[in-house]
Design an enzyme around this catalytic site. Structure first.
Site, PDB file in Angstrom:
ATOM      1  N   SER A   1       1.828   5.167 -14.076  1.00  0.00           N
ATOM      2  CA  SER A   1       1.814   3.730 -14.266  1.00  0.00           C
ATOM      3  C   SER A   1       2.710   3.333 -15.441  1.00  0.00           C
ATOM      4  O   SER A   1       3.906   3.652 -15.437  1.00  0.00           O
ATOM      5  CB  SER A   1       0.365   3.261 -14.449  1.00  0.00           C
ATOM      6  OG  SER A   1       0.250   1.877 -14.191  1.00  0.00           O
TER       7      SER A   1
ATOM      8  N   ASP B   1       0.216   2.046  -2.620  1.00  0.00           N
ATOM      9  CA  ASP B   1      -0.063   1.575  -3.973  1.00  0.00           C
ATOM     10  C   ASP B   1       0.098   0.060  -4.007  1.00  0.00           C
ATOM     11  O   ASP B   1       1.213  -0.457  -3.881  1.00  0.00           O
ATOM     12  CB  ASP B   1       0.894   2.240  -4.967  1.00  0.00           C
ATOM     13  CG  ASP B   1       0.509   2.005  -6.416  1.00  0.00           C
ATOM     14  OD1 ASP B   1      -0.198   1.020  -6.690  1.00  0.00           O
ATOM     15  OD2 ASP B   1       0.933   2.809  -7.272  1.00  0.00           O
TER      16      ASP B   1
ATOM     17  N   HIS C   1      -2.871   3.897  -6.029  1.00  0.00           N
ATOM     18  CA  HIS C   1      -2.409   4.141  -7.407  1.00  0.00           C
ATOM     19  C   HIS C   1      -3.198   5.330  -7.971  1.00  0.00           C
ATOM     20  O   HIS C   1      -4.092   5.165  -8.809  1.00  0.00           O
ATOM     21  CB  HIS C   1      -2.631   2.878  -8.227  1.00  0.00           C
ATOM     22  CG  HIS C   1      -1.837   2.803  -9.491  1.00  0.00           C
ATOM     23  ND1 HIS C   1      -0.465   2.915  -9.530  1.00  0.00           N
ATOM     24  CD2 HIS C   1      -2.231   2.625 -10.787  1.00  0.00           C
ATOM     25  CE1 HIS C   1      -0.046   2.790 -10.780  1.00  0.00           C
ATOM     26  NE2 HIS C   1      -1.101   2.627 -11.554  1.00  0.00           N
TER      27      HIS C   1
END
Length: 603
Positions: A189, A295, A325
């Site tokens: 991320s 995602d 994710h």
């Protein structure tokens, strides 16, 4: 040629995807591998504050805290670095681990398994607090110059080109005499995003990056072709991770973030500064991309455009999962640890283990079923056109365009794509849907689709959403669940060595699946007022047709024989993007609307 014949031909032909990178023939790797010969318990644990060369709002120099754990050895060692804003706020990993310190401020726990596993094998692990977070001063500028420059400064310090200090404010210095200068950055991320940004500076000494679910352009995290996502804005994200000093001193920085992210969806200078794709030509490090094609946090267009922009000279590898994710440590743990081990051994220790000659891409075709290929993406663009069927709102998708003047209408009523894709044979005022005939063989959608839509709006502002759908029964990873395709178990497995304050044992996970009759495989959004470009949204005139082209999410999905490929067009998909207000009525000119989807065979 009909669509059926086109798809069948593609399914049996050898397809060389446009712009793909092909690796040499696979060679058997050697047995060269770093072994756990150093004591993790006796490792050196310290913090160095690196001078970034920047000035904080209070006038002090910005120093970022780099927590280090390294083998106690006279030999120099390479570095695995994870730079993050989350170490004392949200934590890292599936268990939201945070850093801990003893009473003297010395680091005790390093989140994630990298330290436990790699320090005994002759690596240092350096976890950097981004500027304005945790124990670093300065401000959070959400992927901007300050964050990238501060982490680049740590790479420079590890190579003897920047100054480190033994405290946050004192003059005493610390040199990285123990470092070989070889650095690999990794992270999920925001962490992986900064790895992309630092790599795009071309900094010397950065040998490899492993961005996991990472952003390549912050505009594409908050906007999609002028449409604003529902994920807030960069100023609120900064406020969520900044430390007390940042909260007190960095109001002007947050104000600039807000000003640079207008609700109009315009591509501003603030967003251009945070677009690493434009600087991808400077990348010299090898790149190992990991991303979930489902995602819905960091949309997959971020890895697709980054991958495509990397210079052909950059050695690379890609893993794509059907999860959302999620870190690969939680969806394919043993294989991931082994692969990452060999990747770092090769690029940081220089071991000739053959990993650079192994398959370039690994894609999850179905839950826990993986395929390897020597290039990626696999698809070649195929143009498909929507045509009316039994009604104007429900039609066919094929190779032939409808007659000029053929239109279909829909009303933006605030519903979502999940509402639109059900009951595809039924009429709906909220969307139009077009499907192929049942496929006679499996096909693979691999790459980034684009769509050109020509439409007239009844209102001065309007959104357009396009959804690519696999219509047919299937068992998929349950990426819309809380775990985004995984379940966390009660058992633990251990990956490396532990101390009393830093365990190497982590909760195990399992694949979470669900059965569906239709599944979104790619989606894209646009603001019709940005038809002439992203710099400025224009007011739409009534009874005027506007044409806009925008991308759908990058993906790699197999559609089975007997299924149908569908295209659904709607207004504002309010699950993901904000509405313009009201209920605009869109009239779509089907003769001037086309989908370009990358299709490959499945052999």
């Amino acid at each position: 040629m009909t669509l059926r014949r086109s798809l069948l031909a593609l399914a049996v032909a050898t397809i060389a995807g446009l712009g793909t990178l092909t690796v040499p023939a696979i060679a058997a790797p050697t047995a060269v591998r770093s072994e756990p010969v150093h004591s993790y318990t006796d490792a050196v644990r310290e913090t160095v504050w690196v001078d970034t060369g920047l000035t904080a709002p209070d006038g002090d120099r910005v120093r970022v805290a780099a927590d280090i754990v390294r083998p106690r050895t006279a030999a120099k060692v390479p570095v695995i670095m994870d730079a993050s804003p989350y170490y004392l706020s949200r934590g890292r990993g599936n268990e939201s681990q945070k850093k801990t310190y003893d009473n003297a401020g010395r680091p005790i726990r390093f989140p994630l398994f990298y330290d436990n596993y790699f320090v005994p094998r002759g690596y240092a692990v350096v976890l950097v607090d981004l500027s304005g977070t945790a124990r670093s001063n300065g401000c959070v500028d959400v992927g901007g110059r300050a964050e990238v420059a501060s982490v680049k400064a740590v790479v420079d310090w590890l190579n003897g080109r920047a100054t480190g200090h033994t405290s946050a404010t004192g003059p005493a210095t610390a040199a990285a005499t123990w470092s070989t200068g070889a650095v690999g950055m990794i992270g999920k991320s925001w962490d992986g995003t900064i790895a992309n940004g630092v790599a795009a500076t071309g900094v010397e000494g950065l040998k490899t990056i492993v961005p996991i679910g990472a952003i390549s352009s912050w505009y594409d995290y908050y906007r999609s072709s002028g449409a604003a996502f529902t994920n807030g804005g960069p100023a609120s994200l900064a406020a969520a991770v900044e430390n007390e000093q940042g909260a007190a001193d960095c109001g002007a920085v947050k104000a600039a973030l807000t000003k640079g992210s207008p609700s109009s969806g315009d591509l501003t200078p603030m967003y251009r500064e945070r677009d690493y794709v434009q600087a991808a030509g400077k990348v010299r490090a090898s790149v190992f991309v990991v991303h979930g094609v489902n995602d819905l946090n960091v949309k997959s267009i971020n890895f697709g455009q980054w991958w495509a922009a990397l210079p052909p000279t950059v050695e690379r590898k890609i893993w794509l999962t059907q999860a959302g994710h999620v870190d690969p440590f939680d969806f394919r743990r043993p294989v991931w640890v082994d692969t990452l081990h060999r990747w770092f051994d090769h690029y940081l220790l220089g071991f000739d283990n053959g990993i650079e000659d192994e398959p370039l891409s690994t894609v999850e075709e179905a839950p826990d079923r993986w395929r390897d290929d020597s290039s990626w993406p696999a698809g070649t663009p195929l143009t498909l056109r929507p045509r009316p069927g039994r009604s104007a709102e429900v039609g066919a998708l094929g190779a032939d365009a409808p007659p000029a003047g053929t239109v279909a209408a829909l009303t933006d009523n605030g519903s979502t794509a999940y509402d639109w894709i059900t009951n595809p044979a039924g009429a709906s005022s909220a969307r139009v849907v077009y499907r192929t005939e049942p496929l006679t063989s499996d096909i693979r959608v691999s790459g980034t689709s684009t769509i050109t839509v020509t439409a007239t709006s009844s209102a001065p502002a309007a959104r357009v959403s396009a959804v690519l759908v696999d219509y047919g029964p299937a068992t998929i990873r349950d990426y819309r669940s809380t775990g985004e395709g995984i379940r966390t178990l009660a058992t633990r497995s251990c990956w490396g060595e532990s101390t009393a304050g830093d365990s190497a044992c982590y909760l195990d996970t399992a694949t979470a699946t669900t059965t569906v009759t239709e599944n979104v495989i790619a989606r894209g959004w646009a603001d019709l007022g940005h038809y002439a470009g992203l710099d400025h949204r224009r007011v739409l005139a009534p009874d005027t047709a506007y044409t806009i082209t925008f991308t759908l999410a990058t993906t790699d999905q197999v559609i089975r024989a007997g299924h149908r490929l569908g295209l659904v067009i709607g207004g504002a998909d309010t699950r993901h993007i904000t509405s313009t207000g009201g209920s605009p009525r869109l009239t779509v000119d089907l003769a001037r609307t086309a989908l370009h989807v990358p299709i490959a065979n499945t052999d």
